[in-house]
Scaffold this motif. Structure first.
Motif, short mmCIF file in Angstrom:
data_model
loop_
_atom_site.label_atom_id
_atom_site.label_comp_id
_atom_site.label_asym_id
_atom_site.label_seq_id
_atom_site.Cartn_x
_atom_site.Cartn_y
_atom_site.Cartn_z
N VAL A 301 -7.38 -5.39 -0.49
CA VAL A 301 -8.31 -4.53 -0.51
C VAL A 301 -9.53 -5.51 -0.70
CG1 VAL A 301 -9.89 -2.72 -1.64
CG2 VAL A 301 -7.90 -2.58 -1.18
N SER A 302 -9.66 -6.86 -1.09
CA SER A 302 -10.70 -7.80 -1.67
C SER A 302 -11.17 -8.62 -0.09
CB SER A 302 -9.78 -9.05 -2.45
OG SER A 302 -9.28 -9.64 -1.34
N GLY A 303 -10.42 -8.76 0.62
CA GLY A 303 -9.93 -8.83 1.58
C GLY A 303 -10.83 -10.36 2.37
N TRP A 304 -10.81 -11.26 0.96
CA TRP A 304 -11.79 -12.04 1.20
C TRP A 304 -11.13 -13.33 1.91
CZ3 TRP A 304 -9.05 -13.03 -4.61
CH2 TRP A 304 -10.01 -12.45 -5.45
N ASN A 305 -9.88 -13.53 2.48
CA ASN A 305 -9.82 -13.72 3.99
C ASN A 305 -8.86 -13.60 4.69
OD1 ASN A 305 -7.50 -15.85 2.99
ND2 ASN A 305 -9.18 -16.82 1.97
N ILE A 306 -8.39 -13.46 5.98
CA ILE A 306 -7.20 -13.58 6.16
C ILE A 306 -5.18 -13.31 5.99
CG2 ILE A 306 -6.55 -15.40 8.16
CD1 ILE A 306 -6.37 -11.86 8.84
N PHE A 307 -5.83 -14.73 4.88
CA PHE A 307 -4.53 -15.50 4.56
C PHE A 307 -4.63 -14.40 3.43
CE2 PHE A 307 -5.90 -19.47 6.97
CZ PHE A 307 -5.08 -18.83 7.84
N VAL A 308 -5.52 -13.54 2.73
CA VAL A 308 -5.43 -13.29 0.94
C VAL A 308 -5.13 -12.06 1.70
CG1 VAL A 308 -6.32 -12.81 -0.60
CG2 VAL A 308 -6.95 -15.18 -0.21
N VAL A 309 -5.30 -11.56 2.82
CA VAL A 309 -4.83 -10.29 3.16
C VAL A 309 -3.20 -9.92 3.46
CG1 VAL A 309 -4.68 -8.59 4.99
CG2 VAL A 309 -7.17 -9.14 3.93
N TRP A 310 -2.71 -11.37 4.45
CA TRP A 310 -1.32 -11.23 4.31
C TRP A 310 -0.70 -11.19 3.30
CZ3 TRP A 310 -2.17 -15.33 9.03
CH2 TRP A 310 -2.80 -14.43 9.85
N ILE A 311 -1.20 -11.53 2.30
CA ILE A 311 -0.25 -12.31 1.00
C ILE A 311 -0.22 -11.26 0.42
CG2 ILE A 311 -0.54 -13.31 -1.82
CD1 ILE A 311 -2.01 -16.21 0.06
N GLY A 312 -1.14 -10.16 0.29
CA GLY A 312 -1.59 -9.43 -0.12
C GLY A 312 -0.49 -7.90 0.28
N CYS A 313 -0.71 -7.95 1.35
CA CYS A 313 0.47 -7.64 2.50
C CYS A 313 2.21 -7.81 1.90
CB CYS A 313 0.25 -6.86 3.26
SG CYS A 313 -0.84 -6.06 3.99
N PHE A 314 2.43 -9.06 1.35
CA PHE A 314 3.34 -9.00 1.26
C PHE A 314 3.88 -9.02 -0.20
CE2 PHE A 314 6.74 -12.17 -0.47
CZ PHE A 314 7.68 -12.89 0.73
N VAL A 315 3.17 -8.93 -1.37
CA VAL A 315 3.03 -8.87 -2.42
C VAL A 315 3.64 -7.04 -2.62
CG1 VAL A 315 2.11 -8.83 -5.04
CG2 VAL A 315 2.80 -10.74 -3.58
N MET A 316 2.91 -6.45 -2.05
CA MET A 316 2.79 -4.48 -1.95
C MET A 316 4.54 -4.49 -1.21
SD MET A 316 -0.68 -3.77 -0.36
CE MET A 316 -0.40 -1.91 -0.06
N GLY A 317 4.65 -5.27 0.07
CA GLY A 317 6.23 -5.31 -0.04
C GLY A 317 6.98 -5.03 -0.88
N LEU A 318 6.71 -6.41 -1.94
CA LEU A 318 7.68 -7.35 -2.91
C LEU A 318 8.03 -6.10 -3.60
CD1 LEU A 318 7.30 -10.63 -2.98
CD2 LEU A 318 9.08 -9.39 -2.28
N GLY A 319 6.71 -5.40 -3.99
CA GLY A 319 6.45 -4.50 -4.89
C GLY A 319 6.78 -2.69 -4.80
N TYR A 320 6.53 -2.67 -4.04
CA TYR A 320 7.24 -0.90 -3.18
C TYR A 320 8.41 -1.36 -2.89
CZ TYR A 320 2.57 0.36 -2.95
OH TYR A 320 1.15 0.78 -3.31
N ALA A 321 9.72 -2.55 -2.66
CA ALA A 321 10.79 -2.34 -1.62
C ALA A 321 11.70 -1.26 -2.25
CB ALA A 321 11.26 -3.78 -1.52
N VAL A 322 11.81 -1.43 -3.36
CA VAL A 322 12.71 -0.88 -4.68
C VAL A 322 12.50 0.38 -5.20
CG1 VAL A 322 13.99 -2.70 -5.48
CG2 VAL A 322 12.26 -2.28 -6.96
N LEU A 323 11.29 0.57 -5.62
CA LEU A 323 10.71 2.40 -5.93
C LEU A 323 11.45 3.54 -5.54
CD1 LEU A 323 7.22 1.41 -6.57
CD2 LEU A 323 9.21 1.69 -7.85
N PHE A 324 12.13 3.79 -3.47
CA PHE A 324 12.33 4.64 -3.60
C PHE A 324 13.59 4.77 -3.33
CE2 PHE A 324 13.54 7.87 -0.22
CZ PHE A 324 13.04 8.33 -0.30
N PRO A 325 14.47 3.79 -3.12
CA PRO A 325 16.07 3.76 -3.49
C PRO A 325 16.23 3.78 -5.13
CG PRO A 325 14.88 2.10 -2.34
CD PRO A 325 13.52 2.26 -2.56
N LEU A 326 15.14 3.02 -5.87
CA LEU A 326 15.41 4.16 -7.43
C LEU A 326 15.33 5.57 -7.43
CD1 LEU A 326 13.85 0.65 -9.38
CD2 LEU A 326 16.21 1.04 -9.59
#
Length: 395
Positions: A301-326
């Motif tokens: 959401v911060s949108g500071w720059n394109i790399f921060v946005v990509w890092i944010g998406c990567f971190v989101m993927g790490l966070g959401y990954a195991v929640l549905f299987p759990l």
């Protein structure tokens, strides 16, 4: 000298059977993800063949969703009567046939029928293979559900990449779907041949299943975790690229990378998730995962720059990954609902969010901005650490 302990030999036999079944269930998850990626890769071509507008084609896609939602309670009831392994075998065969027919549909009318059939078969397989996976997890006495879902994500990614290659080579939709159907035959053969003891629900499973099953008791909170996780995944899948283009002003060529890094993070974390869950337990892992996903949302959401946005998406993927299987593992172990109904109820919430959440986020984006839509996702994600205690099974 004794020839050996019969009970020990029996236990060893059950363990070997569980290990073999794990390989089969893993292959089924991979195949299921492959059909998902296959379909996604050729949607533009199928839309062009129908000649329908975006709006009418969107209505057409709802037919597949309707098929899936009809399947959830039906598959749950069948699991309670016949066991998840038998239902998985039938649903896997049905899914392969359905998606092959989907590519062979010559008109809009036949496409509607094929979409409903495909949605029903796919939804049935999704619920039943999670049920079989949960039984394998119990037999092995260690977490394995996350790796199953990781293979689903991997299959979807590989199939989507193969779809791009098929388009480049000029394969028609019919040829592409038929070839992919043939590739699924070896998996179907080993799946149908795998022996697994039939397990059925208790006396409560004799009641007629409701049209749409919803979680009961503490399982409601586990279902809510699945809903929020699915909404976050759907938000990145459907809106991350447009958010970067429309709200942040980044180029169209760069925007798809966000979803790519998100998907890579999901696969990595899901494949590693079983070991992490085994070491720390589902509740602490879910709490940390929810917080990690929230941090990723904030970076996006911060949108500071394109790399921060990509890092944010990567971190989101790490966070959401195991929640549905759990959440699915928790549903299968629920002491108050039958396994079939519990899994169907969580699937209804999770996939409902995945299917119907993006239009709601789009409406918020139209009223305010897509950044506001992701802010809503972030706030909902922040609830997960407080709900995580529901993932502990209490008798």
């Amino acid at each position: 000298m004794s020839s050996g302990d019969p009970s020990g030999s029996q236990a060893s036999g059950h363990l070997m059977q569980a290990i073999a079944a794990r390989r089969v269930v893993s292959a089924v998850f991979l195949m299921c993800g492959g059909f998902f990626g296959l379909w996604a890769s050729r949607i533009p071509d199928i839309k062009a063949a129908t000649g329908l507008s975006e709006g009418w084609f969107g209505v057409l896609l709802l037919v597949m969703a309707l098929g899936a939602f009809t399947a959830f309670p039906t598959a749950g009831a069948l699991m309670d009567r016949h066991g998840p392994a038998r239902v998985t075998k039938g649903a896997a065969l049905g899914t392969a046939v359905a998606f092959t027919l989907l590519g062979l549909s010559p008109s809009v009318v036949t496409l509607v029928a094929a979409l409903f059939f495909a949605g029903f078969a796919f939804g049935s397989l999704d619920v039943s293979m999670n049920g079989w996976g949960a039984e394998v997890e119990t037999a092995l006495e260690r977490p394995v559900m996350s790796s199953f879902h990781g293979l689903f994500s991997l299959g979807a990614g590989v199939a989507a990449a193969a779809g791009g290659l098929a388009i480049t080579l000029g394969f028609s939709v019919a040829l592409h779907f038929c070839l992919w159907g043939l590739l699924s035959v070896p998996i179907l053969v080993v799946c149908l041949r795998q022996h697994w003891p039939q397990s059925v629900g208790g006396a409560e499973t004799q009641d007629k299943a409701p049209l749409f099953a919803f979680p009961e008791g503490a399982l409601r909170f586990a279902g809510l975790i699945a809903l929020i996780a699915a909404l976050g995944e759907a938000a990145v899948t459907d809106w991350a690229a447009l958010y970067q283009i429309l709200d942040l002003g980044y180029s169209e060529a760069m925007a798809p990378i966000a979803f790519t890094v998100f998907s890579v993070a999901m696969v990595i974390m899901r494949l590693a998730g079983d070991r992490i869950i085994a070491r720390f337990g589902p509740v602490p892992v879910a709490r940390v995962s929810g917080f990690v996903a929230f941090v990723g949302c904030v970076l996006l959401v911060s949108g500071w720059n394109i790399f921060v946005v990509w890092i944010g998406c990567f971190v989101m993927g790490l966070g959401y990954a195991v929640l549905f299987p759990l959440a699915m593992s928790r549903a299968a172990a629920d002491p108050h609902m039958s396994k079939g109904r519990a899994l169907a109820s969580v699937a209804t919430l999770g996939y409902g969010a995945f299917l119907f959440g993006p239009p709601v986020l789009g409406f918020i984006g139209q009223l305010f901005s897509l950044g506001a839509s992701f802010a809503v996702v972030a706030l909902l994600t922040l609830i997960i650490p407080f709900l995580a205690g529901a993932l502990k099974v209490k008798s």
